[in-house]
Design an enzyme around this catalytic site. Structure first.
Site, PDB file in Angstrom:
ATOM      1  N   GLY A 205     -35.798  82.868  -9.769  1.00  0.00           N
ATOM      2  CA  GLY A 205     -35.948  81.548  -9.146  1.00  0.00           C
ATOM      3  C   GLY A 205     -37.372  81.061  -9.210  1.00  0.00           C
ATOM      4  N   ASN A 206     -37.664  80.016  -8.454  1.00  0.00           N
ATOM      5  CA  ASN A 206     -39.041  79.507  -8.391  1.00  0.00           C
ATOM      6  C   ASN A 206     -39.320  79.003  -6.978  1.00  0.00           C
ATOM      7  OD1 ASN A 206     -38.488  76.515  -8.241  1.00  0.00           O
ATOM      8  ND2 ASN A 206     -37.402  77.034 -10.134  1.00  0.00           N
ATOM      9  N   ARG A 207     -40.527  78.480  -6.777  1.00  0.00           N
ATOM     10  CA  ARG A 207     -40.984  78.185  -5.413  1.00  0.00           C
ATOM     11  C   ARG A 207     -40.650  76.785  -4.930  1.00  0.00           C
ATOM     12  NH1 ARG A 207     -44.571  82.414  -4.548  1.00  0.00           N
ATOM     13  NH2 ARG A 207     -45.403  83.292  -6.460  1.00  0.00           N
ATOM     14  N   SER A 208     -39.845  76.027  -5.648  1.00  0.00           N
ATOM     15  CA  SER A 208     -39.572  74.650  -5.216  1.00  0.00           C
ATOM     16  C   SER A 208     -38.804  74.637  -3.894  1.00  0.00           C
ATOM     17  CB  SER A 208     -38.750  73.919  -6.287  1.00  0.00           C
ATOM     18  OG  SER A 208     -38.317  72.677  -5.774  1.00  0.00           O
TER      19      SER A 208
END
Ligand code: PMT
Length: 394
Positions: A205-208
């Site tokens: 995933g990512n930090r959004s």
């Protein structure tokens, strides 16, 4: 704007009553004529003189003993919209059940126009089946609700039940009364970071956080657009935004591509994974089995897919750069967008999770325009000003 609109502000008794003064001020600033009704308990939380000074007339407080023989029908007949903020559990129960035992509930019962309710109460009260039943009844009766949101509550508690901020309530009122600059415009916005499963419990995933895209959607709705938000982040949004929750890039691609043929503007602010594990394991990977060999394959390029549609909508992409936003100049031309909104996600006041952003507008021609640091909602407002201007001149 609410110029010439007559708005009746009902204030019931909760700590959030102090915010009713700010709400009255915002409504007056947007050109509305405001009259207030206070319940008996509201008087324990906010002074009548405060509301009188802001609205220009003393709030009405009682069914009996007033100058008018029928204050509730007079007030109901005068107003274009009734907003109740804060709406306590007791006030919601009165409204849902058609009680008319005080001036506010009697006026609500006598009123035939749009009603906006901003609940505020402790989490336990909000989550009670009785309150949720009343909420469902109110919605079924066509009452518009704003919030509540999660946050600090009276007595040092924290959780869902906090009244929405006055600006959000004003936005909701403007939507309900219609006539915004984007009225009749169909908009799709994407937000949040996709999660690509490795096994049933882990993902890439990512930090959004979804804050930027959600602000873009909220601002469009506040301007009267018909908005669909395709998101991985379930942040609180006004009732006016239709939310489609997805998790993976494939799900987001389906949700976006199935709808972009029917919208006028698409703003893709989601942080979409460029790669996903080729085969997610069917059961939890065990440490004892050693590091897994995870083969990655590309995800669909959602933005490029929209850009290649025959009759594509006005298209805005976002670009997350780890360094100067100008690095995205090549991307703006390659992606086939009307323009890109690039942000340097390594800056402390920009990018992932922050409440502010610092963006640079990049056109396919390579022209750039750097905007100062602003709240994400202010970025969204300036972005819609730009989109409206560009569409009007094309
Ligand atoms: O959500 P927040 O915490 O508020 O953070 C906001 C943000 C940093 C996520 C936002 O401002 C932002 O920059 N969004 C775009 C993130 C991104 O994916 O950038 P990118 O440069 O990798 O992609 C460029 C564009 O292509 C984006 O519009 C993206 O949605 C799109 N894309 C990317 C990959 C892919 N497979 N499909 C796509 O459509």
């Amino acid at each position: 704007m609410l110029t010439g609109r007559r708005i009746l502000l009902g204030v019931s008794g909760g700590v959030a009553a102090f915010k009713a003064a700010y709400l009255a001020r915002r409504l007056v600033e947007r050109g509305a004529e405001v009259r207030a009704i206070m319940t008996r308990s509201a008087r324990e939380f906010i002074g009548a003189q405060t509301l009188a000074a802001i609205t220009g007339s003393p709030p009405s407080e009682d069914l009996f003993g007033a100058d008018s023989v029928s204050p509730h029908t007079d007030l109901a007949g005068w107003s274009d919209l009734l907003v109740i903020a804060p709406a306590t559990a007791a006030t919601m129960a009165r409204l849902a059940n058609g009680l008319s035992d005080d001036l506010l509930s009697a006026t609500a019962l006598a009123f035939v126009g749009p009603v906006v309710v901003a609940p505020a109460m402790h989490t336990e009260m909000w989550e009670q089946p009785a309150t949720q039943r009343n909420l469902a009844l109110l919605k079924a009766d066509g009452v518009h609700t704003v919030g509540p949101v999660s946050g600090a509550l009276a007595g040092g508690d924290e959780g869902p039940g906090r009244m929405s901020e006055p600006e959000e309530i004003v936005d909701a009122i403007e939507i309900v009364l219609g006539g915004g600059a984007l009225s009749g415009t169909r908009v799709l916005v994407s937000a949040g970071g996709t999660r690509e499963p490795i096994d049933p419990v882990r993902y890439l995933g990512n930090r959004s956080s979804g804050k930027m895209g959600t602000a873009v959607a909220e601002e469009a709705a506040a301007r009267g657009a018909e908005v669909t938000l395709v998101t991985t982040a379930e942040l609180p949004v006004s009732d006016a935004v239709a939310v489609v929750v997805v998790e993976t890039a494939d799900e987001m691609a389906d949700a976006v591509w199935n709808r972009t043929g029917e919208v006028d503007v698409a703003v893709l602010a989601a942080a979409v994974a460029d790669f996903k594990p080729q085969d997610a394991a069917g059961s939890k990977l065990r440490r004892a089995s050693g590091p897994p060999d995870v083969k990655l394959v590309p995800t669909p390029d959602i933005l490029a897919g929209v850009a290649s549609q025959d009759d594509r909508p006005f298209l805005v992409g976002f670009a997350a750069e780890a360094g100067p936003a100008e690095q995205a100049v090549g991307k703006a031309a390659a992606k086939g967008v009307d323009f890109l909104v690039a942000n340097d996600v390594t800056l402390p006041d920009a990018g992932f999770g922050t409440d502010t952003n610092r963006v640079t507008i990049i056109r396919p021609t390579g022209d750039t325009d750097e905007w100062p640091v602003m709240s994400k909602r202010q970025v969204a407002a300036r972005l819609w000003d730009l989109i409206q201007g560009e569409r009007a001149s094309s």
